[in-house]
Design a protein around this motif. Structure first.
Motif, short mmCIF file in Angstrom:
data_model
loop_
_atom_site.label_atom_id
_atom_site.label_comp_id
_atom_site.label_asym_id
_atom_site.label_seq_id
_atom_site.Cartn_x
_atom_site.Cartn_y
_atom_site.Cartn_z
N LYS A 52 0.84 -1.20 0.00
CA LYS A 52 0.00 0.00 0.00
C LYS A 52 0.87 1.24 0.00
O LYS A 52 2.06 1.18 0.28
CB LYS A 52 -0.89 0.03 1.25
CG LYS A 52 -1.92 -1.06 1.32
CD LYS A 52 -2.75 -0.92 2.57
CE LYS A 52 -3.79 -2.02 2.66
NZ LYS A 52 -4.58 -1.91 3.88
N GLY A 53 0.26 2.37 -0.27
CA GLY A 53 0.94 3.66 -0.18
C GLY A 53 1.73 4.03 -1.41
O GLY A 53 1.72 3.33 -2.44
N SER A 54 2.46 5.12 -1.31
CA SER A 54 3.19 5.66 -2.46
C SER A 54 4.36 4.78 -2.87
O SER A 54 4.86 4.89 -3.98
CB SER A 54 3.69 7.07 -2.15
OG SER A 54 4.60 7.05 -1.08
N LYS A 55 4.82 3.89 -1.99
CA LYS A 55 5.94 2.99 -2.28
C LYS A 55 5.48 1.58 -2.63
O LYS A 55 6.27 0.65 -2.67
CB LYS A 55 6.90 2.94 -1.09
CG LYS A 55 7.39 4.29 -0.61
CD LYS A 55 8.30 4.95 -1.61
CE LYS A 55 8.80 6.27 -1.05
NZ LYS A 55 9.78 6.90 -1.89
N LYS A 56 4.19 1.44 -2.90
CA LYS A 56 3.58 0.14 -3.20
C LYS A 56 4.35 -0.58 -4.31
O LYS A 56 4.64 0.01 -5.36
CB LYS A 56 2.13 0.33 -3.63
CG LYS A 56 1.43 -0.93 -4.03
CD LYS A 56 0.03 -0.65 -4.49
CE LYS A 56 -0.60 -1.93 -5.01
NZ LYS A 56 -1.93 -1.71 -5.51
N GLU A 114 14.73 0.15 -5.53
CA GLU A 114 13.99 1.19 -6.27
C GLU A 114 13.50 2.31 -5.34
O GLU A 114 12.76 3.18 -5.77
CB GLU A 114 12.77 0.57 -6.97
CG GLU A 114 13.12 -0.42 -8.05
CD GLU A 114 11.90 -1.15 -8.58
OE1 GLU A 114 11.85 -1.36 -9.80
OE2 GLU A 114 11.00 -1.51 -7.78
N GLY A 115 13.86 2.23 -4.07
CA GLY A 115 13.43 3.25 -3.11
C GLY A 115 12.23 2.85 -2.28
O GLY A 115 11.68 3.66 -1.55
N GLY A 116 11.81 1.60 -2.40
CA GLY A 116 10.65 1.13 -1.66
C GLY A 116 11.02 0.51 -0.32
O GLY A 116 12.18 0.47 0.08
N GLY A 117 10.01 0.01 0.36
CA GLY A 117 10.19 -0.65 1.64
C GLY A 117 9.83 -2.11 1.51
O GLY A 117 9.72 -2.63 0.41
N HIS A 129 9.69 1.16 6.24
CA HIS A 129 9.22 2.24 5.38
C HIS A 129 10.39 3.19 5.12
O HIS A 129 11.02 3.65 6.07
CB HIS A 129 8.08 3.02 6.05
CG HIS A 129 6.82 2.24 6.16
ND1 HIS A 129 5.82 2.31 5.24
CD2 HIS A 129 6.41 1.35 7.09
CE1 HIS A 129 4.83 1.51 5.59
NE2 HIS A 129 5.16 0.91 6.71
N PRO A 130 10.68 3.50 3.85
CA PRO A 130 11.82 4.35 3.54
C PRO A 130 11.61 5.83 3.84
O PRO A 130 12.53 6.63 3.69
CB PRO A 130 12.02 4.12 2.04
CG PRO A 130 10.67 3.75 1.54
CD PRO A 130 10.01 2.99 2.66
#
Length: 89
Positions: free
Chosen positions: A26-30, A36-39, A57-58
């Motif tokens: 979920k969220g902007s890092k989905k 790639e900058g995600g979590g 979460h990054p």
């Protein structure tokens, strides 16, 4: 968790213990990988009886600019902890 521990090291320990480690859902890092900058989210093995859930979460989301871990359990609720080990509000 030691202060300054690399999130990839935490994920590797979880994987070796049989946990499922996958990108956030979920969220902007989905669906973004860590590179790639995600979590990522970490779930205990199915059938283990463990109800702990951990996410990395990054940052740059609605909980602030800094990276943090989210640790959730029925017993302790949800805690957010920054990479230096400080509990966030």
């Amino acid at each position: 968790m030691r202060s300054g521990t690399n999130p990839l090291d935490i994920a590797e320990v979880a994987k070796k213990a049989g946990w499922t480690v996958q990108p956030l859902k979920k969220g902007s890092k989905k669906d973004l990988t860590y590179s790639e900058g995600g979590g990522f989210s970490m779930n205990p093995p199915a059938g283990s009886g463990e109800s702990l859930y951990i996410q990395y979460h990054p940052g740059c989301g609605h909980h602030g600019e800094s990276a943090y871990y989210k640790v959730s359990s029925p017993k302790n609720g949800t805690l957010r902890i920054d990479l230096n080990g400080k509990v966030l509000k």
